[in-house]
Design a protein around this motif. Structure first.
Motif, PDB file in Angstrom:
ATOM      1  N   TYR A 289      71.328  50.899   2.942  1.00 50.80           N
ATOM      2  CA  TYR A 289      70.383  50.600   3.755  1.00 50.80           C
ATOM      3  C   TYR A 289      71.276  50.162   4.945  1.00 50.80           C
ATOM      4  O   TYR A 289      71.802  49.281   4.919  1.00 50.80           O
ATOM      5  CB  TYR A 289      69.518  49.461   3.015  1.00 50.80           C
ATOM      6  CG  TYR A 289      68.535  48.743   4.139  1.00 50.80           C
ATOM      7  CD1 TYR A 289      67.440  49.461   4.456  1.00 50.80           C
ATOM      8  CD2 TYR A 289      68.881  47.636   4.745  1.00 50.80           C
ATOM      9  CE1 TYR A 289      66.660  48.851   5.440  1.00 50.80           C
ATOM     10  CE2 TYR A 289      68.277  47.014   5.600  1.00 50.80           C
ATOM     11  CZ  TYR A 289      67.097  47.599   5.972  1.00 50.80           C
ATOM     12  OH  TYR A 289      66.180  46.898   6.870  1.00 50.80           O
TER      13      TYR A 289
ATOM     14  N   TYR B 182      72.444  47.970  14.172  1.00 52.34           N
ATOM     15  CA  TYR B 182      73.242  47.514  12.769  1.00 52.34           C
ATOM     16  C   TYR B 182      74.675  47.837  13.401  1.00 52.34           C
ATOM     17  O   TYR B 182      75.605  47.559  13.016  1.00 52.34           O
ATOM     18  CB  TYR B 182      72.819  48.636  11.541  1.00 52.34           C
ATOM     19  CG  TYR B 182      73.651  48.429  10.365  1.00 52.34           C
ATOM     20  CD1 TYR B 182      73.399  47.536   9.574  1.00 52.34           C
ATOM     21  CD2 TYR B 182      74.825  49.333  10.205  1.00 52.34           C
ATOM     22  CE1 TYR B 182      74.377  47.490   8.472  1.00 52.34           C
ATOM     23  CE2 TYR B 182      75.710  49.113   9.209  1.00 52.34           C
ATOM     24  CZ  TYR B 182      75.366  48.382   7.909  1.00 52.34           C
ATOM     25  OH  TYR B 182      76.154  48.116   7.319  1.00 52.34           O
TER      26      TYR B 182
ATOM     27  N   ASP C 250      66.549  49.564  14.230  1.00 55.51           N
ATOM     28  CA  ASP C 250      67.157  48.558  13.491  1.00 55.51           C
ATOM     29  C   ASP C 250      68.534  49.193  13.047  1.00 55.51           C
ATOM     30  O   ASP C 250      69.603  48.579  13.109  1.00 55.51           O
ATOM     31  CB  ASP C 250      66.477  48.343  12.320  1.00 55.51           C
ATOM     32  CG  ASP C 250      65.187  47.582  12.320  1.00 55.51           C
ATOM     33  OD1 ASP C 250      65.234  47.018  13.393  1.00 55.51           O
ATOM     34  OD2 ASP C 250      64.067  47.766  11.702  1.00 55.51           O
TER      35      ASP C 250
ATOM     36  N   SER D 184      64.282  51.604   2.928  1.00 51.43           N
ATOM     37  CA  SER D 184      63.944  50.704   2.250  1.00 51.43           C
ATOM     38  C   SER D 184      65.231  49.738   1.900  1.00 51.43           C
ATOM     39  O   SER D 184      66.101  50.001   1.492  1.00 51.43           O
ATOM     40  CB  SER D 184      63.318  51.115   0.864  1.00 51.43           C
ATOM     41  OG  SER D 184      63.236  49.916   0.063  1.00 51.43           O
ATOM     42  N   LYS D 185      64.786  48.487   2.293  1.00 55.37           N
ATOM     43  CA  LYS D 185      65.743  47.392   2.184  1.00 55.37           C
ATOM     44  C   LYS D 185      66.607  47.083   0.936  1.00 55.37           C
ATOM     45  O   LYS D 185      67.534  46.925   0.857  1.00 55.37           O
ATOM     46  CB  LYS D 185      65.419  46.327   2.704  1.00 55.37           C
ATOM     47  CG  LYS D 185      66.457  44.945   3.028  1.00 55.37           C
ATOM     48  CD  LYS D 185      65.828  43.687   3.665  1.00 55.37           C
ATOM     49  CE  LYS D 185      66.705  42.734   4.028  1.00 55.37           C
ATOM     50  NZ  LYS D 185      66.190  41.708   4.509  1.00 55.37           N
TER      51      LYS D 185
ATOM     52  N   GLU E  75      65.440  49.531   8.859  1.00 55.13           N
ATOM     53  CA  GLU E  75      64.287  50.314   8.405  1.00 55.13           C
ATOM     54  C   GLU E  75      63.787  51.147   9.314  1.00 55.13           C
ATOM     55  O   GLU E  75      63.533  52.401   9.039  1.00 55.13           O
ATOM     56  CB  GLU E  75      63.056  49.162   8.131  1.00 55.13           C
ATOM     57  CG  GLU E  75      61.774  49.642   7.827  1.00 55.13           C
ATOM     58  CD  GLU E  75      60.636  48.663   7.616  1.00 55.13           C
ATOM     59  OE1 GLU E  75      59.517  49.113   7.495  1.00 55.13           O
ATOM     60  OE2 GLU E  75      61.288  47.588   7.882  1.00 55.13           O
TER      61      GLU E  75
END
Length: 389
Positions: A106, A117, A113, A100-101, A109
């Motif tokens: 975090y 990152y 992603d 969850s952002k 998601e």
């Protein structure tokens, strides 16, 4: 490209364990990969975690080779993505493929992603992810622990159809895995993928032998370090009110998903009645349907009377029958071993599955949880009331 995600948990009913979280953990990207690798040479915890990851990769390739499949190239960026996700899961005591952002730590998601990152240029893509937690941190020294954790996790994933299919995926070219170890708890993520450019595909293919040699040297180097991991700080004290609210919401959400129902709204009187029942059980430390007068938190003797009283009927004490069914449960665990997901699953299994309740036949319901702490132990009292169609 078909992508697969699968997760697994090993639950010990007498001890639901979570990973004690090191507060100085930091999410990593490709630019600080070398710094982390250097740190693994003197940080005993990171050293152990790195050894487990490489040992697991070795077991994975041996398994694929025995099945006539190509072996996978180790990729440190995949390792970083997995390590970041382990930090997230461990901190939130949550086994999941999504993040969850709005939550701490975090990094993305989805698995894709989280891979993006850690890489400055998007030359790598994912094709599968496995996740688990277990209690395999056993062994008299670093080598013994690393071997046991890697083997236990490998066997756990192998026994699960979805995870096993991921490990034997034909579309995979690269692999990285990470393990977060603290106390007796292990969180792990295993990520599979491939290069999205011809240059990177050729580069990793040409580096395969060199990478495997480097891994062997790295394992030999790490075995000379301290055998015992550093002690983690004491876990934060849990708030029983927060536990209660989260468990109630998680349980109702589970029913909603299993029965494919619209958003569940509890019937007011049934919810009040369920709350009065768990308050009585918790106050008197009992698991009984019938309440006894003059006991703490007494509301009404039997279910029919309690419902009538909750509905505000004047002559509630004369009520004899009800069309509502009541299910109660008590779960005990040590506070340091508490994991919300495991308790939620236990509640659903014992209240719904064991009683063979057809969730699609629910007309009205009320559910409540009461959590009591005594020293280092948590006792969870639950009451479920259902009126069927």
């Amino acid at each position: 490209m078909i992508r697969f995600v699968s997760f697994s948990c090993l639950v010990l009913c007498s001890g639901l364990t979570f990973s004690l979280f090191a507060q100085d953990e930091e999410l990593a990207k490709d630019w600080n990969l070398n710094l982390i690798l250097e740190k693994s040479k003197y940080d005993s915890v990171l050293n152990l975690e790195r050894m487990v990851a490489l040992e697991f990769h070795k077991l994975l390739n041996e398994y694929r080779k025995s099945k006539g499949l190509k072996t996978l190239v180790w990729n440190d960026l995949f390792w970083l993505a997995c390590r970041n996700h382990n930090i997230y899961m461990s901190y939130h005591r949550e086994l999941s493929h999504s993040e969850s952002k709005s939550n701490t730590y975090y990094s993305g998601e989805s698995p894709g992603d989280r891979l993006n990152y850690v890489q400055s240029t998007n030359n790598l893509s994912w094709s599968g992810e496995n996740a688990l937690y277990n209690y395999s941190s056993n062994g008299s020294n670093t080598i013994g622990k690393a071997s046991h954790i890697a083997r236990s996790s490998f066997e756990q994933w192998k026994k699960s159809t979805g995870h096993n299919n991921n490990m034997l995926g034909r579309s995979h070219e690269m692999h990285g895995a990470a393990f977060k170890i603290s106390g007796g708890m292990v969180y792990a993520t295993s990520l599979f993928g491939y290069a999205t450019s011809t240059y990177w595909a050729d580069y990793h293919k040409s580096k395969k032998t060199a990478t495997e040699t480097k891994q062997k040297d790295e394992i030999l180097t790490t075995t000379t370090l301290a055998d015992q991991p550093k002690k983690d700080p004491a876990p934060a004290r849990l708030h029983v009110a927060s536990i209660r609210k989260k468990l109630e919401n998680a349980f109702l959400k589970e029913i909603q998903q299993k029965a494919d129902l619209p958003k569940i709204k509890q019937e007011k009187a049934l919810k009040l009645c369920a709350r009065k029942q768990v308050q009585y059980m918790a106050a008197n430390q009992v698991e009984e349907h019938e309440q006894k007068r003059f006991q703490k938190a007494f509301y009404a003797r039997d279910l029919a009377k309690r419902i009538a009283k909750a509905e505000g009927k004047i002559l509630w004490f004369l009520t004899q029958k009800t069309d509502v069914s009541e299910y109660i449960l008590v779960i005990e665990t040590e506070e340091r071993n508490y994991i919300e997901e495991s308790v939620r699953d236990s509640l659903f299994e014992k209240l719904i599955n064991d009683n063979q309740i057809d969730t699609n036949q629910i007309e009205d319901m009320g559910f409540s949880v009461k959590v009591k702490r005594k020293k280092s132990n948590l006792t969870i009292y639950a009451c479920l009331l259902i009126r069927f169609h």
